[in-house]
Design an enzyme around this catalytic site. Structure first.
Site, PDB file in Angstrom:
ATOM      1  N   SER A  23       0.788  -1.230   0.000  1.00 42.50           N
ATOM      2  CA  SER A  23       0.000   0.000   0.000  1.00 42.50           C
ATOM      3  C   SER A  23       0.820   1.279   0.000  1.00 42.50           C
ATOM      4  O   SER A  23       0.256   2.365   0.005  1.00 42.50           O
ATOM      5  CB  SER A  23      -0.963  -0.009   1.196  1.00 42.50           C
ATOM      6  OG  SER A  23      -0.264  -0.305   2.374  1.00 42.50           O
TER       7      SER A  23
ATOM      8  N   THR B 267      -1.960   3.380   4.123  1.00 44.76           N
ATOM      9  CA  THR B 267      -1.124   4.578   4.021  1.00 44.76           C
ATOM     10  C   THR B 267      -0.342   4.821   5.304  1.00 44.76           C
ATOM     11  O   THR B 267      -0.898   4.684   6.384  1.00 44.76           O
ATOM     12  CB  THR B 267      -2.050   5.786   3.795  1.00 44.76           C
ATOM     13  OG1 THR B 267      -2.677   5.615   2.555  1.00 44.76           O
ATOM     14  CG2 THR B 267      -1.308   7.098   3.842  1.00 44.76           C
TER      15      THR B 267
ATOM     16  N   THR C 226       1.712   7.104   0.102  1.00 48.39           N
ATOM     17  CA  THR C 226       0.867   5.952  -0.232  1.00 48.39           C
ATOM     18  C   THR C 226       0.894   5.642  -1.723  1.00 48.39           C
ATOM     19  O   THR C 226       1.239   6.505  -2.543  1.00 48.39           O
ATOM     20  CB  THR C 226      -0.596   6.248   0.166  1.00 48.39           C
ATOM     21  OG1 THR C 226      -1.378   5.066   0.065  1.00 48.39           O
ATOM     22  CG2 THR C 226      -1.224   7.299  -0.735  1.00 48.39           C
TER      23      THR C 226
ATOM     24  N   ARG D 153      -6.593   8.633 -10.722  1.00 48.92           N
ATOM     25  CA  ARG D 153      -7.190   8.966  -9.420  1.00 48.92           C
ATOM     26  C   ARG D 153      -6.101   9.437  -8.433  1.00 48.92           C
ATOM     27  O   ARG D 153      -5.052   8.830  -8.290  1.00 48.92           O
ATOM     28  CB  ARG D 153      -7.898   7.744  -8.848  1.00 48.92           C
ATOM     29  CG  ARG D 153      -8.608   7.973  -7.509  1.00 48.92           C
ATOM     30  CD  ARG D 153      -7.755   7.576  -6.323  1.00 48.92           C
ATOM     31  NE  ARG D 153      -8.501   7.612  -5.064  1.00 48.92           N
ATOM     32  CZ  ARG D 153      -7.957   7.429  -3.874  1.00 48.92           C
ATOM     33  NH1 ARG D 153      -6.674   7.205  -3.761  1.00 48.92           N
ATOM     34  NH2 ARG D 153      -8.694   7.466  -2.779  1.00 48.92           N
TER      35      ARG D 153
ATOM     36  N   GLY E  12      -5.797  10.585  -4.349  1.00 42.84           N
ATOM     37  CA  GLY E  12      -6.538  10.532  -3.091  1.00 42.84           C
ATOM     38  C   GLY E  12      -6.230  11.718  -2.192  1.00 42.84           C
ATOM     39  O   GLY E  12      -5.779  12.775  -2.652  1.00 42.84           O
TER      40      GLY E  12
ATOM     41  N   THR F 220      -5.684   8.216   7.337  1.00 43.47           N
ATOM     42  CA  THR F 220      -5.535   7.017   6.519  1.00 43.47           C
ATOM     43  C   THR F 220      -6.937   6.515   6.207  1.00 43.47           C
ATOM     44  O   THR F 220      -7.896   6.867   6.884  1.00 43.47           O
ATOM     45  CB  THR F 220      -4.712   5.947   7.263  1.00 43.47           C
ATOM     46  OG1 THR F 220      -4.580   4.791   6.427  1.00 43.47           O
ATOM     47  CG2 THR F 220      -5.370   5.525   8.562  1.00 43.47           C
ATOM     48  N   GLY F 221      -7.029   5.704   5.160  1.00 49.68           N
ATOM     49  CA  GLY F 221      -8.331   5.150   4.827  1.00 49.68           C
ATOM     50  C   GLY F 221      -8.844   5.678   3.503  1.00 49.68           C
ATOM     51  O   GLY F 221      -8.062   6.065   2.631  1.00 49.68           O
TER      52      GLY F 221
END
Ligand code: SD4
Length: 320
Positions: A78, A180, A198, A208, A210, A231-232
């Site tokens: 990740s 991340t 990340t 994309r 984030g 994170t997430g």
């Protein structure tokens, strides 16, 4: 600045008043170096950061060195090398860094570079800009002497080819319990910096980007108040500008954990599909008090304050 009335809390709210369970977010070693970072791989990252902090190094160097560890770890799917690619097979990286003076740098949609956080630092220190993306970020990195590397490991390629069989675009909550890496550190001078890096959501759409390179979303540091990181599922962190929100809530007197909880509750209140996603916030104030909160169970973070390097389970909104 947000008004206290607008968020429904007074300036004196602390963890116990906010009904937060003990064991997460207690005060530690004010005025001493400390580093905190997301997930279980934060333990190894903290060790690297601590080498800098324990020699009275700068927090900025500590967070950069710290997040280098998962960036270079090919077994971690990740972050950086070994990160899962997008749905077209490209490993694209997002990263940012912020120092104690409010300077920041960021790269997004960057390919072929093992340490995007160091490119982000170069953007901060060597350009008049905050953010470079894609091909331009790569050109800048190469001009700065970074080497081009194939980041798609055989294992990640295999996972991608397996995913291609069904092509189901479904982010997985707590991907393999690591995700991340976001890190915050206070150095011996009492100054704070932070970093985030990340490869983003696995098998995302090509192009994309984030939350991780967005200052204020996945990371914000204000040396007068403290810092926060995320994170997430990045889209929800971006929609609520989560880390900036957490820092502003701490500015108004909330403890780090109460601020993270309030930012999670903002997502829960606004987005009915919150059960399908995971977001975790981690924060630390200038006193070295830290705390976290997440939507789902399973988020953890690592803390190194010189008396040990330990993993702590985050408080979470969904109790079942
Ligand atoms: C992102 N927040 O790209 C990052 C990566 C992550 O679950 O944490 N994925 O949305």
């Amino acid at each position: 600045m947000l008004g206290a009335a607008a968020i429904g809390v007074g300036p004196a709210v602390n963890s116990s008043l906010a009904g937060i369970s003990p064991g997460n977010g207690s005060a530690v070693n004010p005025n001493k170096p400390i580093v905190i970072s997301t997930w279980n791989f934060g333990i190894a990252a903290n060790e690297a950061a601590w080498k800098v902090l324990s020699r009275k190094g700068r927090a900025l160097d500590a967070v950069e060195q710290g997040v280098h560890v998962p960036e270079a770890d090919a077994s971690n799917n990740s972050v950086g090398l070994g990160g899962y690619p997008d749905r077209d097979g490209h490993v694209t990286l997002d990263s940012c860094i912020m120092d104690e003076k409010g300077n920041c740098g960021s790269v997004a949609f960057l390919e072929h570079i093992v340490h995007p956080v160091s490119v982000a630092r170069k953007v901060m220190e060597e350009t008049p800009h905050v953010m470079l993306v894609g091909e331009g970020a790569l050109q800048f990195a190469l001009a700065q002497g970074f080497e081009k590397t194939n980041l798609l490991t055989p294992e990640a390629e295999k996972a991608w080819k397996n995913w291609l069989k069904e092509k189901k675009y479904e982010p997985v909550i707590n991907i393999e319990n690591h995700d991340t890496i976001s890190m915050l550190a206070i150095d011996a001078a009492g100054d704070m910096s932070g970093a985030c890096t990340t490869s983003g959501l696995a098998f995302k759409m090509h192009g994309r980007v984030g939350d991780s390179p967005i200052i204020g979303a996945a990371l914000f540091v204000d040396n007068e108040v403290g810092g926060a990181c995320a994170t997430g599922h990045g889209e929800f962190v971006m929609k609520t500008l989560g880390s900036f929100l957490v820092v502003e809530l701490m500015r108004q007197g909330l403890s780090p954990e109460a601020a993270c909880k309030t930012a999670v509750e903002r997502i829960v209140k606004k987005y009915p599909n919150y059960r399908e996603i995971q977001v975790g916030y981690l924060a630390m104030n200038k006193k070295g008090e830290y705390g976290s909160y997440s939507i789902h169970k399973g988020f953890s973070y690592a803390v190194h304050d010189g008396s040990g390097n330990r993993l702590i389970s985050s408080g979470h909104h969904i109790q079942e």
